[in-house]
Design an enzyme around this catalytic site. Structure first.
Site, PDB file in Angstrom:
ATOM      1  N   LYS A 137       0.856  -1.188   0.000  1.00  0.00           N
ATOM      2  CA  LYS A 137       0.000   0.000   0.000  1.00  0.00           C
ATOM      3  C   LYS A 137       0.890   1.236   0.000  1.00  0.00           C
ATOM      4  O   LYS A 137       1.700   1.424   0.905  1.00  0.00           O
ATOM      5  CB  LYS A 137      -0.914  -0.007   1.225  1.00  0.00           C
TER       6      LYS A 137
ATOM      7  N   LYS B 265      -2.159  -1.523  -3.794  1.00  0.00           N
ATOM      8  CA  LYS B 265      -3.045  -0.362  -3.747  1.00  0.00           C
ATOM      9  C   LYS B 265      -2.241   0.920  -3.780  1.00  0.00           C
ATOM     10  O   LYS B 265      -1.269   1.004  -3.031  1.00  0.00           O
ATOM     11  CB  LYS B 265      -3.851  -0.439  -2.451  1.00  0.00           C
TER      12      LYS B 265
HETATM   13  C1  PBG Z   1      -7.097   3.731   5.477  1.00  0.00           C
HETATM   14  C2  PBG Z   1      -7.595   3.412   4.120  1.00  0.00           C
HETATM   15  C3  PBG Z   1      -7.457   4.290   3.061  1.00  0.00           C
HETATM   16  C4  PBG Z   1      -8.073   3.698   1.984  1.00  0.00           C
HETATM   17  C5  PBG Z   1      -8.574   2.449   2.391  1.00  0.00           C
HETATM   18  N1  PBG Z   1      -8.252   2.290   3.735  1.00  0.00           N
HETATM   19  C6  PBG Z   1      -6.908   5.640   2.987  1.00  0.00           C
HETATM   20  C7  PBG Z   1      -5.627   5.958   3.595  1.00  0.00           C
HETATM   21  O1  PBG Z   1      -4.747   5.109   3.758  1.00  0.00           O
HETATM   22  O2  PBG Z   1      -5.477   7.115   3.955  1.00  0.00           O
HETATM   23  C8  PBG Z   1      -8.153   4.345   0.646  1.00  0.00           C
HETATM   24  C9  PBG Z   1      -9.183   3.905  -0.272  1.00  0.00           C
HETATM   25  C10 PBG Z   1      -9.493   4.842  -1.361  1.00  0.00           C
HETATM   26  O3  PBG Z   1      -8.853   5.902  -1.578  1.00  0.00           O
HETATM   27  O4  PBG Z   1     -10.444   4.535  -2.072  1.00  0.00           O
HETATM   28  N2  PBG Z   1      -6.856   2.762   6.347  1.00  0.00           N
END
Ligand code: PBG
Length: 327
Positions: A199, A253
């Site tokens: 991520k 992601k």
């Molecule tokens: C946070 C989380 C995020 C997303 C999913 N879980 C955002 C972040 O890490 O700030 C992002 C999903 C998206 O942008 O659609 N735990």
């Protein structure tokens, strides 16, 4: 005039039937996971301005809505809570309240419906006042091990409530192992882990932070735990660690900016690979469409097919409803 070329690949493309018979990648509804925002308010769905056609769903309307999505062929849903500011604190304690929104929601849905998979996102950011994914230490860093402890506890609550999979989205070290150990110890051997393994610290998460209400006055910097967008080898290391710690599915992601990482994951591991087409990937296509600059459906489809072609088995996408009506 004509030449005697040995290779004319256009032959197959120029014939509609052969063209379709030689198509290599097919997107199907069973590849799609729809992320769903859930709210405590019990009135109408709340639109999210930066994400057209996406709403926060009140729990009491959720089951009905999932029945509708299921009838379109969508079978997997990842739930994200939007909770009231009054329930947030520095430690995100609300995630450990068994009566909290995401646990209530799954009970209601599972009582009414089977044949679907529900995924609990595990992270503290919807619950903390500072919007970080973990508990802060005295020097204001996100403190790894105490955060992992809370996530493992929350995974048990999610399993108890009825989630089929838990999805740690926090990027703390060692959390997949602790979550797996804790689920095993509590007898939840059927609850799987879909890990946000690679991520990235991406600027494409902005609209999501509006949706779950984790946006604070100053921008939240998650680069102390999410991956640097420039780092491929480090992403490979994270994927390998989560595989060795017992993840059932590995996730990359965002998706489309990181197709190289998806492709590496596919080639390297035998586990299923998921990719998350995040909020900013969704909203940028919508924004161009609203200007009349791009064809939304065609671009969404092309983007999802590309993610699948790179090697993703499952794709989390806010386009799931729209696309299911097209394919
Ligand atoms: C946070 C989380 C995020 C997303 C999913 N879980 C955002 C972040 O890490 O700030 C992002 C999903 C998206 O942008 O659609 N735990």
């Amino acid at each position: 005039m004509s030449y005697e070329f040995l290779n004319r690949p256009r032959r197959l493309r120029d014939h509609p039937v052969l063209n379709s018979m030689t198509t290599e990648t097919h997107l199907s509804k069973s590849d799609l996971v729809l992320p769903v925002f859930v709210t405590e308010s019990d009135e109408n769905p709340v639109p999210i301005p930066s994400m057209p056609e996406i709403f926060r769903w009140p729990v009491n309307l959720l089951t009905e809505k999932i029945v509708e999505w299921k009838s379109l062929g969508i079978r997997a849903f990842a739930l994200f809570p939007h909770i009231d500011e009054s329930k947030k604190d520095a430690k995100g304690s609300e995630i450990l309240n068994p009566k909290s929104l995401v646990y209530q929601a799954v009970r209601q849905v599972k009582d009414a419906l089977d044949d679907i998979a529900l995924i609990a996102d595990l992270a503290l950011d919807p619950y903390t006042l500072h919007g970080q994914d973990g508990i802060l230490s005295e020097d204001a860093r996100v403190d790894n091990d105490p955060t992992v402890e809370v996530l493992a506890e929350a995974a048990v609550l999610a399993a108890q409530a009825g989630y089929d999979l838990v999805a740690p989205s926090d990027m703390m070290d060692g959390r997949v192992q602790k979550i797996r150990e804790r689920l095993e110890a509590e007898g939840f051997i059927h609850t799987g882990i879909i890990s946000y393994s690679a991520k990235f610290s991406s600027s494409y998460y902005g609209p999501f932070r509006d949706a779950v209400g984790s946006k604070t006055d100053s921008p939240v910097d998650k680069s102390g735990y999410q991956l640097c967008p420039a780092n491929f080898r480090e992403a490979c290391r994270e994927l390998a660690l989560d595989a060795s710690e017992g993840a059932d599915i590995l996730m990359v992601k965002p998706a489309e900016p990181y197709l190289d990482v998806i492709s590496h994951a596919r080639d390297t591991f035998d586990l299923p690979i998921a990719a998350y087409q995040v909020s900013g990937e969704y909203s940028r296509l919508w924004a161009a469409h609203m200007q009349g600059w791009l064809d939304l459906d065609k671009c969404a489809l092309e983007s999802l097919v590309s993610i699948k072609r790179a090697g993703a088995d499952l794709i989390f996408t806010y386009f799931a409803e729209r696309i299911s009506k097209l394919i």
